[in-house]
Design an enzyme around this catalytic site. Sequence first.
Site, PDB file in Angstrom:
ATOM      1  N   TYR A 149      55.675  46.143  12.496  1.00 24.88           N
ATOM      2  CA  TYR A 149      56.761  45.617  11.668  1.00 24.88           C
ATOM      3  C   TYR A 149      56.423  45.624  10.184  1.00 24.88           C
ATOM      4  CZ  TYR A 149      59.060  44.058  15.845  1.00 24.88           C
ATOM      5  OH  TYR A 149      59.692  44.029  17.049  1.00 24.88           O
ATOM      6  N   LYS A 216      47.406  44.402  24.115  1.00 23.64           N
ATOM      7  CA  LYS A 216      47.287  45.697  24.795  1.00 23.64           C
ATOM      8  C   LYS A 216      45.982  46.336  24.307  1.00 23.64           C
ATOM      9  CE  LYS A 216      49.234  48.781  27.402  1.00 23.64           C
ATOM     10  NZ  LYS A 216      49.091  48.661  28.848  1.00 23.64           N
ATOM     11  N   ASP A 269      51.274  44.326  29.801  1.00 22.59           N
ATOM     12  CA  ASP A 269      52.088  44.795  30.936  1.00 22.59           C
ATOM     13  C   ASP A 269      51.881  43.906  32.158  1.00 22.59           C
ATOM     14  OD1 ASP A 269      49.570  45.878  30.685  1.00 22.59           O
ATOM     15  OD2 ASP A 269      50.051  47.799  31.594  1.00 22.59           O
ATOM     16  N   ASP A 293      58.009  40.050  20.095  1.00 18.80           N
ATOM     17  CA  ASP A 293      59.436  40.359  20.085  1.00 18.80           C
ATOM     18  C   ASP A 293      59.919  40.552  21.522  1.00 18.80           C
ATOM     19  OD1 ASP A 293      61.912  40.942  19.145  1.00 18.80           O
ATOM     20  OD2 ASP A 293      61.408  42.874  18.272  1.00 18.80           O
TER      21      ASP A 293
END
Length: 403
Positions: A149, A216, A269, A293
């Site tokens: 972002y 991640k 995930d 988000d």
Amino acid sequence: MGKKITVEAGALKVPDNPVIPFIEGDGTGPDIWRATRRVIDAAVQKAYGESKRIEWKEILAGEKAFETTGEWLPQATLDAIQEHLVAIKGPLTTPVGGGFRSLNVTIRQVLDLYACIRPVRWFEGVPSPVRHPEKVNMVVFRENTEDTYAGLEWSAGSEKALRLRKFLVEEMGCQVPEDAGLGIKPISKTATRRIMRKALDYALEQGRRTVTIVHKGNIMKFTEGSFKQWCYDLAREDFRDVIITEEELASTGSGMPEGKILVNDRIADNMFQQVLARGDEYEVLVMPNLNGDYFSDALAAQVGGLGMAPGANIGDFVAVFEATHGTAPKYAGLDKVNPGSLILSAAMMLEYLGWKDAAALVVSSLERTIKGKKVTYDLARLMEGAQELKTSEFAEAMVVNMG
Ligand code: NAP
């Protein structure tokens, strides 16, 4: 005459009659703002009688600002938030065309509101797509200033993308297709440590027992992987006496020690299935911007959608509380939409001020009103035997339910 909230000795000092700026917002903003103000004023009155009272001060942004001043986000508005420290806002239209950035993103960046905080819980009676929505009672701490972002990206074939590619290929030995758009994902130690500190401070203050780092890092080792590592480092260095990591707990071979916060991490995930299957094992989640988000909205969907999800963007003391949905322009002025998101954001604001009794009154009256099947159209259409109320009627029902 109201007084300003100040910072003294590193803590917020809230007078009994704080001046709090509000932006009513565009579209349905004025409807939900009116309802929110009615409910909050009633809760403060109910909790503290005449001894406390909020002095609301309107500040302009969005369409109303543009019509009045020719600017979508006047400097005076940003100055007023900075000066008064705590503000609340309805949703704002993102002006289309002309290269406008979202006003919300601009407010966050200019005021360095680095923590996007979204509590997500289920209210009895709210229709949900999952079998056990009551298992979700989590608070997401999303880093608000970095990651994908940061706005560091260049379109495929542009002069800057080609220059960056040349550097990557010739000097860094990378393989990058010539027709690739390029983006940079910065994640810094400084920004990571301050969001983790906020999450741990919150867990301590609210008596939450688990803080989970969601990342991640198995793939993006030096951004998300470092995020994980820096979060653990901060926890061990600055919160040593009050935390235990999952690894440390496993090595003790015994149960969770009394009074400690468990700090663990999950790969993003995997975490999506964890929150669906074992939601009750998680309480505070801390994560980089993009993961945050996704998770904020996915969790909100689990408990019945965005219409009731509150949020706040908080920096070092400056805090802006906001509805998390948009302006829903087709319902503007119809006194129809659900004010729950802004009302719950205002309850978060009362908590932030330390006015916990008033905050609790707001939450319990919302619970009672929904349980009594008095709801706005969005919930009424999904609930059997519900009575559909207008926005203003819903606020009145909440005020009655405070009694
Ligand atoms: P939206 O305004 O959130 O509305 C999408 C749909 O969500 C509505 O049509 C409605 O669904 C439902 N909804 C939203 N708020 C609701 C409420 N309070 N009560 C009940 N239902 C509600 O999203 P959008 O149409 O994509 O965006 C419209 C404008 O808002 C855009 O200019 C966008 O940039 C802006 N926006 C602002 C913010 C912000 O200020 N934080 C956030 C997102 C978007 P049904 O039609 O099914 O009833």
